[in-house]
Structures are given as structure tokens and as C-alpha cells.
Design a protein around this motif. Structure first.
Motif, PDB file in Angstrom:
ATOM      1  N   MET A   1       0.849  -1.201   0.000  1.00  0.00           N
ATOM      2  CA  MET A   1       0.000   0.000   0.000  1.00  0.00           C
ATOM      3  C   MET A   1       0.883   1.249   0.000  1.00  0.00           C
ATOM      4  SD  MET A   1      -3.401   0.698   2.216  1.00  0.00           S
ATOM      5  CE  MET A   1      -2.696   0.110   3.724  1.00  0.00           C
ATOM      6  N   SER A   2       0.541   2.201  -0.851  1.00  0.00           N
ATOM      7  CA  SER A   2       1.363   3.411  -0.918  1.00  0.00           C
ATOM      8  C   SER A   2       1.139   4.246   0.342  1.00  0.00           C
ATOM      9  CB  SER A   2       1.017   4.224  -2.153  1.00  0.00           C
ATOM     10  OG  SER A   2      -0.050   5.098  -1.867  1.00  0.00           O
ATOM     11  N   ARG A   3       2.104   5.095   0.627  1.00  0.00           N
ATOM     12  CA  ARG A   3       2.058   5.833   1.876  1.00  0.00           C
ATOM     13  C   ARG A   3       0.897   6.825   1.907  1.00  0.00           C
ATOM     14  NH1 ARG A   3       7.223   8.928   2.839  1.00  0.00           N
ATOM     15  NH2 ARG A   3       8.179   6.892   2.601  1.00  0.00           N
ATOM     16  N   ALA A   5      -1.998   6.314   0.928  1.00  0.00           N
ATOM     17  CA  ALA A   5      -3.295   5.642   1.058  1.00  0.00           C
ATOM     18  C   ALA A   5      -3.993   6.062   2.338  1.00  0.00           C
ATOM     19  CB  ALA A   5      -3.120   4.132   1.039  1.00  0.00           C
ATOM     20  N   SER A   6      -5.241   5.750   2.380  1.00  0.00           N
ATOM     21  CA  SER A   6      -6.256   6.313   3.272  1.00  0.00           C
ATOM     22  C   SER A   6      -5.801   6.940   4.597  1.00  0.00           C
ATOM     23  CB  SER A   6      -7.308   5.262   3.545  1.00  0.00           C
ATOM     24  OG  SER A   6      -6.686   4.097   3.995  1.00  0.00           O
ATOM     25  N   GLY A   7      -4.707   6.509   5.178  1.00  0.00           N
ATOM     26  CA  GLY A   7      -4.298   7.085   6.455  1.00  0.00           C
ATOM     27  C   GLY A   7      -3.917   8.545   6.341  1.00  0.00           C
ATOM     28  N   LEU A   8      -2.802   8.792   5.682  1.00  0.00           N
ATOM     29  CA  LEU A   8      -2.283  10.160   5.562  1.00  0.00           C
ATOM     30  C   LEU A   8      -3.241  11.039   4.758  1.00  0.00           C
ATOM     31  CD1 LEU A   8       0.135  12.085   6.062  1.00  0.00           C
ATOM     32  CD2 LEU A   8       1.015  11.365   3.848  1.00  0.00           C
TER      33      LEU A   8
END
Lengths: 116, 230
Positions: A1-3, A5-8
Motif C-alpha cells: 500500500m502506498s504511503r 493511502a487512506s491514512g495520511l
């Protein structure tokens, strides 16, 4: 998952939309305090102003995005059961999109009626 | 001085219960001393402790609703009746002894060691005083668990959210000038759970017996992520 993605991305989105919401609320409060629209025509004229109209549409978009991230966070925290969470996320997403179209209708229809 | 302590022995007790004790307080008495005095009265009472001076981090307990390290908490500061419970949200093994394995699993997940890619120098890897200063407020953690077990996000998602302690440690290694795995560490924290379940509630800051600030460390990690992705 790319950085990103949904978190940041969600976190950044919530902060950016919060800034716009805060700024727009201050503008609204000041505007309606100092020169409240007197009748329906004045309201239409206010929305008809391109700057106000675009700001209002942007406000609806940011408010919906902000609400989406916030409710998503609450569901991530408190609803561990996956099917229930998915259903609730779907329901909230649907409700928010519906709210968006409803607001669009409220804002745009009077303007269109006036043009025709 | 009156105490009410949480008692539960899963082998003999159907349910946990609170038991009252009276301990004579002495000058400079710490909560750990009081718990030892309680143990003198009832030797079946169990709690963890070791160094007695806030270094080992063994005796984290919940006192009057707040997580504290018993050995550095003067009883004179506590409101009577002092209610002592195990750290919240963790499975109780017996009385005040809880199972902290999930907390340590999250600690391990941030790979808490220096990763140096270049060939190691003949002697030690040097650091400027400024670079060393960046570790202050991050390295002092003694893993007592007061912060993570006070964190609502850790209560709800202890297996997915790393918790304030592990994130403070992650920040400690990200900030270290000798560590060369920042990108890898940041990638490992991606996604909505590991880092981003933190809602800056700041219970961790309030309870840390070492006066550390995990919320600030989490902010530092987010700032780094942002810089790396824009």
C-alpha cells in the motif's frame, strides 16, 4: 500500500477541509451579522454572486468530505465487526452523497428558474 | 490510610472484587510501599514491581482512575480512599498483574533498533550535539505501559493501532541521525490504523510518569510522512 493511502490522505483532507470550513463560517457569521439578506430576492442575489456561489458550493463539498472522514474514523474505532462496518460506511456514504445532491438542487434550481 | 484494591484470582474467584485495606502512611511513602504493606497483610495479593525508583517500569497501575507508576507516586498526593486497579483494557492474570504481551508485540512492530545501511565505521558512529538533542524526550521511555493502556484508540483497536508507546519509539528512531531506514519505517506506518487511529486525545501525555509527550512524537511522524509524500 502506498504511503498516501487512506491514512495520511484522509488525515490531510480532514485538516484542509477544516481550515476552509472555519474560514467560511467566520465569513458567514460576519456577513449575516452586518448585512443580513432582507427577503428571498436578496438571498438569491447573494447566491447569484459568483464568488458567494462558488464559495457556497465549495463549502458543501468540504463539509461532506470532512463529515465522511470523521464518520469513517468513528466507525473504524467503534465498529470492529466488518460486515456491519461496511454496511454503515455504505449507508453514510450514500446519505452524504444524497445530501450533496439535495444541496445542489436547493442552491441551483432557484438560479436556473430565474435565468429561464 | 484507606485503600481499596482490585482482587481477582481466575483459579478461585468467580468474579473480580474490591478489597479494603488500611495502611499506616509514613513520611515519603510511595504507593509501591503501600502495596508492599498490603501484601504483608495478605500475602496472596499480587502485583509487579522491581527497581522501586521509576526505572524498570514494572509497577504501572490505575490509581483513582489514573494510570501511574506506583514506585514514584507519593501516597500523600492521593485522595482517600485510594482505589487501585490494574491497568485498563488488558487481560488480568491475577489482582494487579495484567498480560502486557500485546503492548510488547506493538513495540516490536516498530523494529526498535538502529538500522545502519552504510558499512559500519571502525569506531562508534558519531553524532553532533544538535542531532543528539533531537532524541531528548523520546529515548527516556521505560515501557511501563501507562500511556498505551490509557489510550481509548488503543482500547478499541489494540491489535491494529500501535499505541502511543510504540509510536514514540518509532519517532525516536526516525529522529536518530544514525538511523538510515526512515523511508522503510514511514512505509511501515502507512494505512488508516497503525498511526492514524490517534485522535490527539492526549491521555498518554497526561499519564506518562516520565513526562514524555507521545502526541507530539506522533505529530512529528505525520509531518515527516507529509513531507515525504508531497
Amino acid at each position: 500500500m502506498s504511503r498516501s493511502a487512506s491514512g495520511l490522505r484522509a488525515w490531510l483532507l480532514q485538516r484542509l477541509t477544516a481550515l476552509y470550513l472555519a474560514g467560511f463560517f467566520i465569513y458567514l457569521i460576519l456577513y449575516f451579522h452586518f448585512s443580513p439578506p432582507k427577503d428571498y430576492g436578496a438571498w438569491i442575489a447573494w447566491v447569484d454572486d459568483p464568488l458567494n456561489g462558488v464559495a457556497l458550493l465549495l463549502f458543501i463539498a468540504t463539509a461532506l468530505l470532512h463529515a465522511w472522514v470523521g464518520v469513517r474514523d468513528i466507525l473504524f474505532d467503534y465498529v470492529p465487526l466488518f460486515p456491519l462496518r461496511l454496511a454503515l460506511l455504505g449507508l453514510v456514504g450514500f446519505a452524504l452523497v444524497a445530501c450533496g445532491f439535495w444541496s445542489l438542487r436547493i442552491i441551483l434550481v432557484p438560479l436556473l428558474v430565474r435565468i429561464w | 490510610m484507606k485503600f481499596r484494591v482490585y482482587r481477582y484470582n481466575p483459579e478461585t474467584d468467580q468474579n473480580p472484587y474490591m478489597q479494603g485495606f488500611v495502611v499506616e502512611a509514613s513520611r515519603g511513602m510511595m504507593l509501591r510501599d503501600a502495596l508492599l504493606a498490603i501484601q504483608d497483610q495478605d500475602e496472596s495479593f499480587a502485583f509487579r514491581h522491581s527497581c522501586g525508583e521509576g526505572v524498570c517500569g514494572s509497577d504501572g497501575v490505575n490509581v483513582n482512575g489514573v494510570n501511574k507508576l506506583a514506585c514514584v507516586t507519593p501516597v500523600a498526593e492521593l485522595r482517600e480512599t485510594v482505589v487501585v486497579r490494574p491497568l485498563p483494557g488488558r487481560p488480568v492474570i491475577r489482582d494487579l498483574v495484567v498480560d502486557m504481551s500485546q503492548f510488547f508485540t506493538q513495540y516490536k512492530r516498530v523494529e526498535p533498533w538502529l538500522k545502519h545501511r552504510d558499512p559500519l565505521p571502525e569506531q562508534e558512529i558519531t553524532q553532533t550535539p544538535e542531532a543528539r538533542d533531537k532524541l531528548d524526550g523520546l529515548y527516556e521511555c521505560n515501557l511501563c505501559g501507562c500511556c498505551s493502556t490509557a489510550c481509548p484508540s488503543f482500547w478499541w483497536n489494540p491489535e491494529k493501532f500501535l499505541g502511543p508507546q510504540a509510536l514514540l519509539t518509532a519517532c525516536r528512531f526516525l529522529e536518530d541521525s544514525r538511523d538510515q531506514a526512515a523511508e522503510e519505517r514511514l512505509d511501515a506506518l502507512a494505512g488508516p490504523y497503525k498511526l492514524f487511529r490517534c485522535h490527539s486525545i492526549m491521555n498518554c501525555v497526561e499519564v506518562c510518569p516520565k513526562g514524555l509527550n507521545p502526541t507530539k512524537a506522533i505529530g512529528q511522524i505525520r509531518a515527516r510522512m507529509l513531507k515525504g509524500s508531497l
